[in-house]
Design a protein around this motif. Structure first.
Motif, PDB file in Angstrom:
ATOM      1  N   LEU A  15       0.999  -1.218   0.102  1.00  0.00           N
ATOM      2  CA  LEU A  15      -0.027   0.231  -0.133  1.00  0.00           C
ATOM      3  C   LEU A  15       0.728   1.454   0.046  1.00  0.00           C
ATOM      4  CD1 LEU A  15      -2.750   1.588   0.407  1.00  0.00           C
ATOM      5  CD2 LEU A  15      -2.436   1.301   2.766  1.00  0.00           C
ATOM      6  N   MET A  16       0.516   2.133  -0.910  1.00  0.00           N
ATOM      7  CA  MET A  16       1.487   3.210  -0.974  1.00  0.00           C
ATOM      8  C   MET A  16       0.666   4.519  -0.677  1.00  0.00           C
ATOM      9  SD  MET A  16       3.470   5.116  -4.058  1.00  0.00           S
ATOM     10  CE  MET A  16       1.852   6.166  -4.746  1.00  0.00           C
ATOM     11  N   VAL A  17       1.013   5.366   0.379  1.00  0.00           N
ATOM     12  CA  VAL A  17       0.335   6.522   0.950  1.00  0.00           C
ATOM     13  C   VAL A  17       1.121   7.751   0.199  1.00  0.00           C
ATOM     14  CG1 VAL A  17      -0.252   7.998   2.749  1.00  0.00           C
ATOM     15  CG2 VAL A  17      -0.601   5.484   2.973  1.00  0.00           C
ATOM     16  N   CYS A  18       0.410   8.341  -0.673  1.00  0.00           N
ATOM     17  CA  CYS A  18       1.086   9.574  -1.434  1.00  0.00           C
ATOM     18  C   CYS A  18       0.277  11.082  -0.940  1.00  0.00           C
ATOM     19  CB  CYS A  18       1.098   9.325  -3.054  1.00  0.00           C
ATOM     20  SG  CYS A  18      -0.438   9.455  -3.538  1.00  0.00           S
ATOM     21  N   ASN A  19       0.774  12.248  -1.565  1.00  0.00           N
ATOM     22  CA  ASN A  19       0.089  13.226  -1.356  1.00  0.00           C
ATOM     23  C   ASN A  19      -1.224  13.293  -2.259  1.00  0.00           C
ATOM     24  OD1 ASN A  19       1.652  15.248   0.671  1.00  0.00           O
ATOM     25  ND2 ASN A  19       3.237  14.547  -0.636  1.00  0.00           N
ATOM     26  N   ALA A  20      -2.043  13.480  -1.745  1.00  0.00           N
ATOM     27  CA  ALA A  20      -3.410  13.585  -2.578  1.00  0.00           C
ATOM     28  C   ALA A  20      -3.068  14.385  -3.914  1.00  0.00           C
ATOM     29  CB  ALA A  20      -4.595  14.131  -1.789  1.00  0.00           C
ATOM     30  N   SER A  21      -2.541  15.522  -3.998  1.00  0.00           N
ATOM     31  CA  SER A  21      -2.397  16.409  -4.990  1.00  0.00           C
ATOM     32  C   SER A  21      -1.647  15.774  -5.879  1.00  0.00           C
ATOM     33  CB  SER A  21      -1.933  17.715  -4.683  1.00  0.00           C
ATOM     34  OG  SER A  21      -0.468  17.599  -3.898  1.00  0.00           O
ATOM     35  N   ASN A  22      -0.870  14.891  -5.735  1.00  0.00           N
ATOM     36  CA  ASN A  22       0.109  14.120  -6.791  1.00  0.00           C
ATOM     37  C   ASN A  22      -0.424  12.976  -7.233  1.00  0.00           C
ATOM     38  OD1 ASN A  22       2.093  16.112  -6.654  1.00  0.00           O
ATOM     39  ND2 ASN A  22       3.228  15.232  -5.080  1.00  0.00           N
ATOM     40  N   ARG A  23      -1.766  12.355  -6.764  1.00  0.00           N
ATOM     41  CA  ARG A  23      -2.240  11.175  -7.210  1.00  0.00           C
ATOM     42  C   ARG A  23      -2.091  10.710  -8.755  1.00  0.00           C
ATOM     43  NH1 ARG A  23      -8.091   9.514  -7.969  1.00  0.00           N
ATOM     44  NH2 ARG A  23      -8.368  11.686  -7.500  1.00  0.00           N
ATOM     45  N   LEU A  24      -2.978  11.710  -9.636  1.00  0.00           N
ATOM     46  CA  LEU A  24      -3.174  11.534 -10.875  1.00  0.00           C
ATOM     47  C   LEU A  24      -1.690  11.572 -11.665  1.00  0.00           C
ATOM     48  CD1 LEU A  24      -6.303  13.802 -11.600  1.00  0.00           C
ATOM     49  CD2 LEU A  24      -6.009  11.414 -11.138  1.00  0.00           C
ATOM     50  N   LYS A  25      -0.658  12.510 -11.119  1.00  0.00           N
ATOM     51  CA  LYS A  25       0.437  12.313 -11.725  1.00  0.00           C
ATOM     52  C   LYS A  25       1.192  11.115 -11.518  1.00  0.00           C
ATOM     53  CE  LYS A  25       4.013  14.351  -9.515  1.00  0.00           C
ATOM     54  NZ  LYS A  25       4.751  15.214  -8.780  1.00  0.00           N
ATOM     55  N   LEU A  26       1.197  10.501 -10.355  1.00  0.00           N
ATOM     56  CA  LEU A  26       1.831   9.281 -10.036  1.00  0.00           C
ATOM     57  C   LEU A  26       1.107   7.880 -10.713  1.00  0.00           C
ATOM     58  CD1 LEU A  26       2.244   9.666  -6.244  1.00  0.00           C
ATOM     59  CD2 LEU A  26       4.103   9.680  -7.849  1.00  0.00           C
ATOM     60  N   LEU A  27      -0.066   7.997 -10.713  1.00  0.00           N
ATOM     61  CA  LEU A  27      -0.930   7.149 -11.588  1.00  0.00           C
ATOM     62  C   LEU A  27      -0.424   6.975 -13.104  1.00  0.00           C
ATOM     63  CD1 LEU A  27      -4.578   7.308 -10.183  1.00  0.00           C
ATOM     64  CD2 LEU A  27      -2.908   5.405  -9.845  1.00  0.00           C
ATOM     65  N   ALA A  28      -0.261   8.155 -13.750  1.00  0.00           N
ATOM     66  CA  ALA A  28       0.470   8.448 -14.967  1.00  0.00           C
ATOM     67  C   ALA A  28       1.570   7.812 -15.224  1.00  0.00           C
ATOM     68  CB  ALA A  28       0.149   9.710 -15.530  1.00  0.00           C
ATOM     69  N   HIS A  29       2.251   8.126 -14.092  1.00  0.00           N
ATOM     70  CA  HIS A  29       3.829   7.693 -14.103  1.00  0.00           C
ATOM     71  C   HIS A  29       3.939   6.215 -13.857  1.00  0.00           C
ATOM     72  CE1 HIS A  29       8.232   7.443 -12.889  1.00  0.00           C
ATOM     73  NE2 HIS A  29       7.880   6.609 -12.061  1.00  0.00           N
ATOM     74  N   PHE A  30       3.414   5.653 -13.097  1.00  0.00           N
ATOM     75  CA  PHE A  30       3.286   4.033 -13.308  1.00  0.00           C
ATOM     76  C   PHE A  30       2.827   3.300 -14.358  1.00  0.00           C
ATOM     77  CE2 PHE A  30       2.202   4.918  -8.375  1.00  0.00           C
ATOM     78  CZ  PHE A  30       3.561   5.078  -7.892  1.00  0.00           C
ATOM     79  N   ALA A  31       1.930   4.068 -14.944  1.00  0.00           N
ATOM     80  CA  ALA A  31       1.419   3.417 -16.263  1.00  0.00           C
ATOM     81  C   ALA A  31       2.515   3.591 -17.250  1.00  0.00           C
ATOM     82  CB  ALA A  31       0.117   4.172 -16.707  1.00  0.00           C
ATOM     83  N   ALA A  32       3.170   4.642 -17.212  1.00  0.00           N
ATOM     84  CA  ALA A  32       4.354   4.902 -18.238  1.00  0.00           C
ATOM     85  C   ALA A  32       5.582   4.098 -18.009  1.00  0.00           C
ATOM     86  CB  ALA A  32       4.660   6.488 -18.240  1.00  0.00           C
TER      87      ALA A  32
END
Length: 281
Positions: A15-32
């Motif tokens: 389970l990864m807890v991140c800053n909520a404001s970075n959520r979409l950026k991180l999801l895109a990064h993982f997909a890439a």
């Protein structure tokens, strides 16, 4: 990309807890960058909530509900059930104080907050709700970097004082372990040295420094402020800043440009304040 905490349930579940404001950026990064890795990623942001109970009395309060939680070491967690509610309780926080962070279903967050705060109005409870501004002064006094201030996509962790979390030589003795993104760049920084490093500053007067303000030595700009506040504990302005690596020695005299006014500042050790509680790691 972000400052995160990873919870390891077993070898195949994290389970990864991140800053909520970075959520979409991180999801895109993982997909890439996932390449041919085969894994399931589930975004639980909107279905979960986190409540943080922090302070010198936090574990005493939690101990009335659980004998196990106060025995946790720092950055360890346990899964618990409260009636029908499943909880993940970790001995973590972003205040520099001892305490816990509780992850639970978002539908139960209001009820959980009500339980924590039920005696506040009567004056019988040591618990008080605080906002982000109060949290921010606490983490500054504790010298804790925050994404968007001391760390961002253009700042390396070695310069930000986070070298303890980076294994620069990962995979050097075992190719099967593999390397991580950015490792080559960090190896070079570790070898050549950081151009600037994060330091604490104590300012003269009562005005607080703000992010982006210039740090100077004479007429030369030698750094920039990342965070600043009027410390409630010390009743004086403190700040964190990146300054040239040759100026990080404690006691170095500098100046901060407070919107056209040069104010004296002295390099101080981080953290400014250490929590009284001694917790095993």
């Amino acid at each position: 990309m972000d400052d995160v905490i990873i919870y390891c349930f077993d070898e195949s579940e994290y389970l990864m807890v991140c800053n909520a404001s970075n959520r979409l950026k991180l999801l895109a990064h993982f997909a890439a960058v996932k390449g041919d890795m085969n894994f399931k990623l589930e975004d639980q942001t909107e279905s979960t909530a986190m409540i943080a109970l922090q302070g010198p009395k936090a574990m005493e309060i939690v101990g009335a509900l659980s004998r196990e939680i106060p025995t946790l070491k720092r950055y360890r967690f346990v899964q618990k059930s409260l009636i029908v509610v499943k909880l993940i309780v970790s001995r973590t926080g972003y205040t520099g104080e001892d305490g816990v962070e509780v992850i639970l279903g978002s539908s139960m967050a209001r009820a959980a907050m009500g339980m924590f705060l039920k005696d506040v109005k009567s004056g019988q409870s040591p618990i008080r709700p605080i906002g982000l501004a109060a949290r921010d002064t606490l983490r500054m006094e504790a010298g804790m970097p925050l994404y968007g201030h001391e760390i961002d996509e253009n700042t390396d962790p070695l310069s930000a004082g986070l070298g303890f979390a980076v294994k620069v030589d990962k995979g050097s003795d075992d190719e099967k372990i593999g390397r991580f993104i950015g490792q080559t760049a960090l190896e070079k920084i570790a070898k050549d040295g950081c151009a600037r490093k994060l330091v604490g500053l104590g300012l003269e007067g009562r005005r607080s420094a703000r992010q982006g303000m210039e740090v100077r030595q004479g007429s030369k700009v030698v750094g920039r402020v990342t965070s600043g506040c009027l410390s409630p504990t010390f009743d004086r302005p403190i700040a964190m800043a990146f300054v040239d690596a040759n100026l990080i020695e404690v006691g170095t005299n500098l100046e901060v440009d407070l919107r056209g006014t040069a104010v004296g500042a002295v390099v101080e050790p981080l953290p400014f304040l250490r929590a009284v509680a001694k917790v095993s790691i």
